[in-house]
Design a protein around this motif. Structure first.
Motif, PDB file in Angstrom:
ATOM      1  N   ALA A  46       0.799  -1.205   0.075  1.00  8.45           N
ATOM      2  CA  ALA A  46      -0.029  -0.047  -0.161  1.00  8.45           C
ATOM      3  C   ALA A  46       0.951   1.209   0.004  1.00  8.45           C
ATOM      4  CB  ALA A  46      -0.837   0.111   1.140  1.00  8.45           C
ATOM      5  N   ALA A  47       1.957   1.273   0.790  1.00  9.99           N
ATOM      6  CA  ALA A  47       2.779   2.255   0.817  1.00  9.99           C
ATOM      7  C   ALA A  47       3.462   2.668  -0.467  1.00  9.99           C
ATOM      8  CB  ALA A  47       3.880   2.240   1.946  1.00  9.99           C
ATOM      9  N   GLU A  48       4.089   1.552  -1.067  1.00  6.94           N
ATOM     10  CA  GLU A  48       4.744   1.559  -2.309  1.00  6.94           C
ATOM     11  C   GLU A  48       3.944   2.129  -3.332  1.00  6.94           C
ATOM     12  OE1 GLU A  48       6.153  -2.462  -2.897  1.00  6.94           O
ATOM     13  OE2 GLU A  48       7.830  -2.065  -1.587  1.00  6.94           O
ATOM     14  N   MET A  49       2.459   1.659  -3.331  1.00  6.40           N
ATOM     15  CA  MET A  49       1.796   1.952  -4.424  1.00  6.40           C
ATOM     16  C   MET A  49       1.072   3.510  -4.084  1.00  6.40           C
ATOM     17  SD  MET A  49      -2.159   0.110  -5.135  1.00  6.40           S
ATOM     18  CE  MET A  49      -1.079  -1.444  -5.334  1.00  6.40           C
ATOM     19  N   GLY A  50       1.504   4.169  -3.062  1.00  2.00           N
ATOM     20  CA  GLY A  50       1.106   5.421  -2.774  1.00  2.00           C
ATOM     21  C   GLY A  50      -0.294   5.525  -2.137  1.00  2.00           C
ATOM     22  N   LEU A  51      -1.094   4.396  -1.579  1.00  2.00           N
ATOM     23  CA  LEU A  51      -2.315   4.608  -1.052  1.00  2.00           C
ATOM     24  C   LEU A  51      -2.329   5.050   0.137  1.00  2.00           C
ATOM     25  CD1 LEU A  51      -5.254   3.841  -1.421  1.00  2.00           C
ATOM     26  CD2 LEU A  51      -4.531   1.405  -0.467  1.00  2.00           C
ATOM     27  N   VAL A  52      -1.100   4.815   1.073  1.00  2.00           N
ATOM     28  CA  VAL A  52      -1.161   5.383   2.424  1.00  2.00           C
ATOM     29  C   VAL A  52       0.306   6.121   2.352  1.00  2.00           C
ATOM     30  CG1 VAL A  52      -2.502   3.530   3.283  1.00  2.00           C
ATOM     31  CG2 VAL A  52      -0.055   3.018   3.014  1.00  2.00           C
ATOM     32  N   LEU A  53       0.456   6.737   3.537  1.00  2.00           N
ATOM     33  CA  LEU A  53       1.627   7.607   3.659  1.00  2.00           C
ATOM     34  C   LEU A  53       3.090   6.765   3.582  1.00  2.00           C
ATOM     35  CD1 LEU A  53       3.028  10.415   3.931  1.00  2.00           C
ATOM     36  CD2 LEU A  53       2.672  10.109   6.298  1.00  2.00           C
ATOM     37  N   LYS A  54       2.953   5.827   4.516  1.00  2.00           N
ATOM     38  CA  LYS A  54       4.088   4.821   4.827  1.00  2.00           C
ATOM     39  C   LYS A  54       3.444   3.671   5.488  1.00  2.00           C
ATOM     40  CE  LYS A  54       5.874   7.122   8.934  1.00  2.00           C
ATOM     41  NZ  LYS A  54       7.240   7.823   9.476  1.00  2.00           N
ATOM     42  N   SER A  55       4.395   2.462   5.559  1.00  5.70           N
ATOM     43  CA  SER A  55       4.325   1.508   6.599  1.00  5.70           C
ATOM     44  C   SER A  55       5.379   1.359   7.259  1.00  5.70           C
ATOM     45  CB  SER A  55       3.907  -0.096   5.670  1.00  5.70           C
ATOM     46  OG  SER A  55       5.073  -0.253   4.794  1.00  5.70           O
ATOM     47  N   VAL A  56       5.521   0.630   8.434  1.00  4.23           N
ATOM     48  CA  VAL A  56       6.471   0.536   9.410  1.00  4.23           C
ATOM     49  C   VAL A  56       6.227  -0.977   9.994  1.00  4.23           C
ATOM     50  CG1 VAL A  56       6.839   2.841   9.845  1.00  4.23           C
ATOM     51  CG2 VAL A  56       5.229   1.541  11.407  1.00  4.23           C
ATOM     52  N   PRO A  57       7.255  -1.787  10.506  1.00  3.12           N
ATOM     53  CA  PRO A  57       7.238  -2.912  11.001  1.00  3.12           C
ATOM     54  C   PRO A  57       6.007  -2.582  12.259  1.00  3.12           C
ATOM     55  CG  PRO A  57       9.548  -2.259  10.968  1.00  3.12           C
ATOM     56  CD  PRO A  57       8.656  -1.190  10.418  1.00  3.12           C
ATOM     57  N   ALA A  58       5.186  -3.825  12.582  1.00  2.00           N
ATOM     58  CA  ALA A  58       4.150  -3.607  13.629  1.00  2.00           C
ATOM     59  C   ALA A  58       4.599  -3.161  14.901  1.00  2.00           C
ATOM     60  CB  ALA A  58       3.496  -4.993  13.650  1.00  2.00           C
ATOM     61  N   ASP A  59       5.662  -3.532  15.285  1.00  2.72           N
ATOM     62  CA  ASP A  59       6.059  -2.901  16.741  1.00  2.72           C
ATOM     63  C   ASP A  59       6.767  -1.594  16.671  1.00  2.72           C
ATOM     64  OD1 ASP A  59       8.429  -3.185  15.163  1.00  2.72           O
ATOM     65  OD2 ASP A  59       9.517  -4.392  16.883  1.00  2.72           O
ATOM     66  N   GLN A  60       6.767  -0.946  15.611  1.00  2.00           N
ATOM     67  CA  GLN A  60       7.000   0.592  15.508  1.00  2.00           C
ATOM     68  C   GLN A  60       6.049   1.306  15.078  1.00  2.00           C
ATOM     69  OE1 GLN A  60      10.654   1.120  12.822  1.00  2.00           O
ATOM     70  NE2 GLN A  60      11.331  -0.913  13.706  1.00  2.00           N
ATOM     71  N   LEU A  61       4.820   0.842  14.972  1.00  2.00           N
ATOM     72  CA  LEU A  61       3.515   1.538  14.361  1.00  2.00           C
ATOM     73  C   LEU A  61       3.268   2.585  15.413  1.00  2.00           C
ATOM     74  CD1 LEU A  61       1.378   1.985  12.234  1.00  2.00           C
ATOM     75  CD2 LEU A  61      -0.150   0.080  13.511  1.00  2.00           C
ATOM     76  N   ASP A  62       3.017   2.463  16.813  1.00  2.00           N
ATOM     77  CA  ASP A  62       2.738   3.220  17.585  1.00  2.00           C
ATOM     78  C   ASP A  62       3.391   4.552  17.794  1.00  2.00           C
ATOM     79  OD1 ASP A  62       0.453   1.699  18.355  1.00  2.00           O
ATOM     80  OD2 ASP A  62       1.359   1.175  20.159  1.00  2.00           O
TER      81      ASP A  62
END
Length: 286
Positions: free
Chosen positions: A179-195
């Protein structure tokens, strides 16, 4: 227990979808409760930015199909034939406008996605100003295969026509990474770094005066709205009602009533059922 909770945390207004036992699935109460929470944060002179998240194992798994597709809900999602398209339109347009409260709010909204943001849940997530996903989270609009049309139409505004078609012609779910690579969302991060990623962004934005944030949001949103967003959403909302009352849509709901929504959804998403002929597709033809 409220289906949406709200609390003020310094300069951050925290809005949380709160039906964790059903992965925060949407029922009749949740859309209006979401809009009410957004209004509270938007009216508070001490709140600079909102953070929208989901309680439990997922952000939002879409509309509660046990409630709607199996026939246990209000009956608004699929009416007896002949159906009243205006009744359906009013029902779904109200929900769309509640989701769009995130877009219309003067203050920016960051959406934090873990687990799933699928079907109607993706409608909510994509109405936010910034969406940050866990890498292993999933987003998609699977009802594009049968029984749905995304009423907010945010896919095309975030992706452009070709990538939006790629998602809605297949109903595929994709990971936060894609989704991040496609530009659908701003970015993605590892789950434990999301907060931490969301908190860092919210803290940075919260140092900006509210009027500055509001003006930037209004200018950017206006550029998109000038393309005819509301007309597109009205058409999508009408089509959403048609998808649920088409022959294929009625067959899907009947199938869900017969075998349960989990099996019906699996057959829909895997492409193993022919909704036009109302029968399983032979393995040799899949």
């Amino acid at each position: 227990m409220s289906v949406v909770t709200y609390e003020k945390d310094g300069r951050v207004g925290r809005i949380t979808l709160n039906r964790p036992d059903v992965l925060n699935a949407i029922n009749n109460e949740l859309p209006a409760a979401l809009a009410d929470a957004v209004a509270l944060a938007d009216a508070d002179p001490g709140v600079h930015v909102m953070v929208l998240s989901g309680n439990g194992k997922a952000f939002c798994a879409g509309y509660d199909l046990t409630y709607y597709a199996e026939g246990n809900g209000s009956g608004d999602a699929t009416q007896p034939m002949p159906w009243d398209p205006v009744k359906d339109y009013r029902f779904m347009w109200a929900n769309t406008q509640h989701f769009m409260s995130l877009w219309r709010a003067v203050k920016p909204v960051i959406c934090k996605v873990h687990g799933f943001a699928v079907a109607g849940g993706s409608d909510i997530a994509l109405c936010a100003d910034l969406t940050i996903m866990a890498e292993d989270a999933q987003i998609g609009y699977m009802p594009a295969r049968v029984w749905g049309c995304p009423t907010t139409a945010m896919w095309v505004y975030r992706l452009g026509p070709e990538r939006a078609k790629r998602m809605l012609f297949t109903g595929d779910r994709i990971s936060g990474i894609e989704a991040a690579e496609m530009g659908l969302v701003l970015k993605s991060v590892p789950a434990d770094q999301l907060d931490d990623a969301v908190e860092e962004m919210a803290a940075r934005m919260a140092t900006v005066p509210i009027n500055q944030l509001a003006m930037q949001k209004m200018v950017i949103n206006q550029a998109i709205e000038q393309t005819g967003m509301m007309q597109t959403q009205r058409l999508a909302t009408i089509f959403d009602g048609i998808t649920r009352h088409s022959p294929e849509g009625i067959n899907f709901k009947t199938r869900a009533e017969d075998v349960g929504w989990k099996q019906a959804v699996t057959e829909r998403d895997q492409g193993t059922f022919d909704w036009t002929d109302n029968q399983e597709i032979p393995k040799r033809n899949r």
